[in-house]
Design a protein around this motif. Sequence first.
Motif, PDB file in Angstrom:
ATOM      1  N   TYR A 198       0.869  -1.182   0.000  1.00  0.00           N
ATOM      2  CA  TYR A 198       0.000   0.000   0.000  1.00  0.00           C
ATOM      3  C   TYR A 198       0.897   1.221   0.000  1.00  0.00           C
ATOM      4  CZ  TYR A 198      -4.039   2.908   1.362  1.00  0.00           C
ATOM      5  OH  TYR A 198      -5.039   3.839   1.398  1.00  0.00           O
ATOM      6  N   GLN A 199       0.707   2.070  -0.980  1.00  0.00           N
ATOM      7  CA  GLN A 199       1.607   3.213  -1.143  1.00  0.00           C
ATOM      8  C   GLN A 199       0.821   4.502  -1.297  1.00  0.00           C
ATOM      9  OE1 GLN A 199       5.357   2.956  -3.569  1.00  0.00           O
ATOM     10  NE2 GLN A 199       4.267   4.422  -4.886  1.00  0.00           N
ATOM     11  N   ALA A 200       1.317   5.565  -0.671  1.00  0.00           N
ATOM     12  CA  ALA A 200       0.716   6.894  -0.778  1.00  0.00           C
ATOM     13  C   ALA A 200       1.734   7.844  -1.382  1.00  0.00           C
ATOM     14  CB  ALA A 200       0.268   7.385   0.594  1.00  0.00           C
ATOM     15  N   THR A 201       1.307   8.534  -2.446  1.00  0.00           N
ATOM     16  CA  THR A 201       2.204   9.441  -3.160  1.00  0.00           C
ATOM     17  C   THR A 201       1.524  10.794  -3.326  1.00  0.00           C
ATOM     18  OG1 THR A 201       3.039   7.539  -4.422  1.00  0.00           O
ATOM     19  CG2 THR A 201       3.602   9.731  -5.233  1.00  0.00           C
ATOM     20  N   ALA A 202       2.272  11.860  -3.089  1.00  0.00           N
ATOM     21  CA  ALA A 202       1.722  13.210  -3.255  1.00  0.00           C
ATOM     22  C   ALA A 202       1.591  13.518  -4.739  1.00  0.00           C
ATOM     23  CB  ALA A 202       2.625  14.231  -2.577  1.00  0.00           C
ATOM     24  N   LEU A 203       0.373  13.776  -5.203  1.00  0.00           N
ATOM     25  CA  LEU A 203       0.162  14.166  -6.597  1.00  0.00           C
ATOM     26  C   LEU A 203       0.304  15.670  -6.776  1.00  0.00           C
ATOM     27  CD1 LEU A 203      -2.791  11.982  -7.942  1.00  0.00           C
ATOM     28  CD2 LEU A 203      -0.364  11.852  -8.520  1.00  0.00           C
ATOM     29  N   ALA A 204       0.283  16.375  -5.670  1.00  0.00           N
ATOM     30  CA  ALA A 204       0.532  17.815  -5.646  1.00  0.00           C
ATOM     31  C   ALA A 204       1.166  18.099  -4.293  1.00  0.00           C
ATOM     32  CB  ALA A 204      -0.771  18.597  -5.823  1.00  0.00           C
ATOM     33  N   ASP A 205       1.654  19.292  -4.091  1.00  0.00           N
ATOM     34  CA  ASP A 205       2.190  19.633  -2.778  1.00  0.00           C
ATOM     35  C   ASP A 205       1.079  19.484  -1.741  1.00  0.00           C
ATOM     36  OD1 ASP A 205       4.539  20.190  -4.045  1.00  0.00           O
ATOM     37  OD2 ASP A 205       4.285  22.367  -4.025  1.00  0.00           O
ATOM     38  N   VAL A 206       1.360  18.710  -0.680  1.00  0.00           N
ATOM     39  CA  VAL A 206       0.308  18.419   0.302  1.00  0.00           C
ATOM     40  C   VAL A 206       0.736  18.807   1.705  1.00  0.00           C
ATOM     41  CG1 VAL A 206      -0.702  16.527  -1.033  1.00  0.00           C
ATOM     42  CG2 VAL A 206       1.116  16.042   0.605  1.00  0.00           C
ATOM     43  N   GLU A 207      -0.264  19.091   2.533  1.00  0.00           N
ATOM     44  CA  GLU A 207      -0.065  19.309   3.955  1.00  0.00           C
ATOM     45  C   GLU A 207      -0.907  18.276   4.697  1.00  0.00           C
ATOM     46  OE1 GLU A 207      -1.024  23.300   4.992  1.00  0.00           O
ATOM     47  OE2 GLU A 207       0.571  24.185   3.774  1.00  0.00           O
ATOM     48  N   LEU A 208      -0.250  17.500   5.552  1.00  0.00           N
ATOM     49  CA  LEU A 208      -0.924  16.413   6.260  1.00  0.00           C
ATOM     50  C   LEU A 208      -0.811  16.595   7.762  1.00  0.00           C
ATOM     51  CD1 LEU A 208       0.452  13.380   4.184  1.00  0.00           C
ATOM     52  CD2 LEU A 208      -1.659  14.667   3.784  1.00  0.00           C
ATOM     53  N   VAL A 209      -1.807  16.070   8.459  1.00  0.00           N
ATOM     54  CA  VAL A 209      -1.815  16.052   9.920  1.00  0.00           C
ATOM     55  C   VAL A 209      -1.944  14.606  10.364  1.00  0.00           C
ATOM     56  CG1 VAL A 209      -3.076  16.739  11.991  1.00  0.00           C
ATOM     57  CG2 VAL A 209      -2.836  18.352  10.094  1.00  0.00           C
ATOM     58  N   SER A 210      -1.087  14.187  11.295  1.00  0.00           N
ATOM     59  CA  SER A 210      -1.127  12.804  11.781  1.00  0.00           C
ATOM     60  C   SER A 210      -1.994  12.707  13.035  1.00  0.00           C
ATOM     61  CB  SER A 210       0.286  12.297  12.084  1.00  0.00           C
ATOM     62  OG  SER A 210       0.887  13.091  13.092  1.00  0.00           O
ATOM     63  N   ILE A 211      -2.855  11.686  13.056  1.00  0.00           N
ATOM     64  CA  ILE A 211      -3.755  11.451  14.190  1.00  0.00           C
ATOM     65  C   ILE A 211      -3.576   9.999  14.617  1.00  0.00           C
ATOM     66  CG2 ILE A 211      -6.139  11.483  15.005  1.00  0.00           C
ATOM     67  CD1 ILE A 211      -6.769  13.387  12.664  1.00  0.00           C
ATOM     68  N   TYR A 212      -3.220   9.783  15.871  1.00  0.00           N
ATOM     69  CA  TYR A 212      -3.004   8.431  16.362  1.00  0.00           C
ATOM     70  C   TYR A 212      -4.339   7.726  16.602  1.00  0.00           C
ATOM     71  CZ  TYR A 212       2.022   8.978  16.837  1.00  0.00           C
ATOM     72  OH  TYR A 212       3.356   9.148  16.555  1.00  0.00           O
ATOM     73  N   LEU A 213      -4.399   6.444  16.263  1.00  0.00           N
ATOM     74  CA  LEU A 213      -5.617   5.661  16.465  1.00  0.00           C
ATOM     75  C   LEU A 213      -6.019   5.631  17.930  1.00  0.00           C
ATOM     76  CD1 LEU A 213      -4.898   2.611  14.103  1.00  0.00           C
ATOM     77  CD2 LEU A 213      -6.407   4.543  13.679  1.00  0.00           C
ATOM     78  N   ALA A 214      -5.045   5.655  18.829  1.00  0.00           N
ATOM     79  CA  ALA A 214      -5.347   5.649  20.259  1.00  0.00           C
ATOM     80  C   ALA A 214      -6.133   6.895  20.667  1.00  0.00           C
ATOM     81  CB  ALA A 214      -4.053   5.556  21.064  1.00  0.00           C
ATOM     82  N   GLU A 215      -5.842   8.022  20.002  1.00  0.00           N
ATOM     83  CA  GLU A 215      -6.588   9.250  20.285  1.00  0.00           C
ATOM     84  C   GLU A 215      -8.053   9.086  19.892  1.00  0.00           C
ATOM     85  OE1 GLU A 215      -4.667  13.193  19.346  1.00  0.00           O
ATOM     86  OE2 GLU A 215      -3.358  11.871  18.180  1.00  0.00           O
ATOM     87  N   ILE A 216      -8.258   8.504  18.720  1.00  0.00           N
ATOM     88  CA  ILE A 216      -9.630   8.330  18.221  1.00  0.00           C
ATOM     89  C   ILE A 216     -10.417   7.405  19.140  1.00  0.00           C
ATOM     90  CG2 ILE A 216     -10.997   7.524  16.251  1.00  0.00           C
ATOM     91  CD1 ILE A 216      -8.585   8.201  14.468  1.00  0.00           C
ATOM     92  N   ALA A 217      -9.745   6.379  19.671  1.00  0.00           N
ATOM     93  CA  ALA A 217     -10.430   5.388  20.504  1.00  0.00           C
ATOM     94  C   ALA A 217     -10.970   5.987  21.800  1.00  0.00           C
ATOM     95  CB  ALA A 217      -9.487   4.224  20.819  1.00  0.00           C
ATOM     96  N   VAL A 218     -10.319   7.025  22.319  1.00  0.00           N
ATOM     97  CA  VAL A 218     -10.733   7.580  23.608  1.00  0.00           C
ATOM     98  C   VAL A 218     -11.479   8.908  23.472  1.00  0.00           C
ATOM     99  CG1 VAL A 218      -8.838   6.449  24.814  1.00  0.00           C
ATOM    100  CG2 VAL A 218      -8.507   8.763  23.926  1.00  0.00           C
ATOM    101  N   SER A 219     -11.663   9.380  22.237  1.00  0.00           N
ATOM    102  CA  SER A 219     -12.326  10.674  22.041  1.00  0.00           C
ATOM    103  C   SER A 219     -13.571  10.510  21.166  1.00  0.00           C
ATOM    104  CB  SER A 219     -11.371  11.679  21.393  1.00  0.00           C
ATOM    105  OG  SER A 219     -12.051  12.873  21.046  1.00  0.00           O
ATOM    106  N   PRO A 220     -14.776  10.532  21.763  1.00  0.00           N
ATOM    107  CA  PRO A 220     -16.003  10.421  20.961  1.00  0.00           C
ATOM    108  C   PRO A 220     -16.137  11.528  19.927  1.00  0.00           C
ATOM    109  CG  PRO A 220     -16.478  10.087  23.295  1.00  0.00           C
ATOM    110  CD  PRO A 220     -15.069  10.580  23.211  1.00  0.00           C
ATOM    111  N   MET A 221     -15.749  12.751  20.289  1.00  0.00           N
ATOM    112  CA  MET A 221     -15.865  13.866  19.354  1.00  0.00           C
ATOM    113  C   MET A 221     -14.916  13.688  18.170  1.00  0.00           C
ATOM    114  SD  MET A 221     -18.286  15.590  20.547  1.00  0.00           S
ATOM    115  CE  MET A 221     -18.221  17.074  19.548  1.00  0.00           C
TER     116      MET A 221
END
Length: 394
Positions: free
Chosen positions: A270-293
């Motif tokens: 599985y590969q992800a390649t920028a097709l244009a200049d991109v800005e990304l934000v990383s979110i840990y799965l552990a954060e999602i598991a404990v935050s309903p919002m």
Amino acid sequence: MNIEKFIQRAETLHTRLADLYQTASVLPWIPPDMLPQAFKELYSTSRMVQLAAEELYQQNEELIQTRNLLETERQHYQELFEFAPDAYLVTNTDSVIQEANQPTAQLFKISKQLLLGKSLINFVPTEERQRFRNELIQLSQLPPSHRVRELVIRLQQKNSDCFDAALTMAVVRNQQGRVIAIRWQIRDVTERHHQIESAIVKNDNDLSQNRSIHKYSKGETIPLNPLVIWYVRQGLVKLSTFCETGEEVLIGLATTGMVFGSSMTSLQIYQATALADVELVSIYLAEIAVSPMLSCAILPKINQRLQQTEYFLVIAGKRRVQERLHHLFQFLKQEVGEPVTEGIRLSVRLTHEDIASACCTTRVTITRLISKLQQQRLISFDAKKHIILKGFGE
């Protein structure tokens, strides 16, 4: 004693009294000592009638008490039905309204008298009616052990204003188990949906706050961490895999506001390649598991990826390469298209190799088909080699 026995005894009494009367009046030579016996029999019979009348009276009193009790309970439940905070109504199996409380009339902005006899489907917008009918069919087919079904659907008031409604439907069965009526509880959840949408929008903004922004230039490979989901703050990311022959297969495009990550796939490659200049934000799965919002904000974005994946499966399932290309251009028009004078310009530049991988064909075939489309004036290119679509309506 029931009423039939009482009538039978009364008729017997009438017959015997008539016989005694005829005996006493028509045949005067009957010995006088027979008259006391006749009166004794008359008294005994009258006593039986009296006892029967008393018993009947007692039963009647009990019935009156029972009826009054039932009427009191009926009135109690009628008041609960009428003054409940939510809309309640009863329909037959064809959704024709038989009973409705005042909140139902207020919800649909119509009088109770006009509600009765109308089909509930009259208050369902045209585009939702087929789904509503399907739900009714499924409801009637529920096994006896299941009585309740829930549905969220758009409903329409008398003035044509629409609202989001949560329906709870409970079936009523007769002794043979056949569905004879449906009880409905209807709640207006429009405000709740607006609150959720507002929270999602707020969370969208919060996704970038207090988090590091990672920037990747066009053509760069984006590292994937199974513990992290990437949120695309800006730009476009190509998601791909490789087949056994080494050929790249396009399986998705993550546009602004979407999410992707290796945890969202079971593919080994599985590969992800920028097709244009991109800005990304990383979110840990552990954060999602404990935050309903946070979960509430991420879920619609995962749904977007799922819908997109299904669309790519539809493209791959087309038998002719021309059809695959046509559907791919329709998809790109919707996802990354922007209006220009000549038509719809794809905001990202895709190579013939990228298009070929999405269409499960070769670059040579795509080059030939694109040249043909240019000759037909269905597509063109701008100065930066971005495709402009002119004839790819839905």
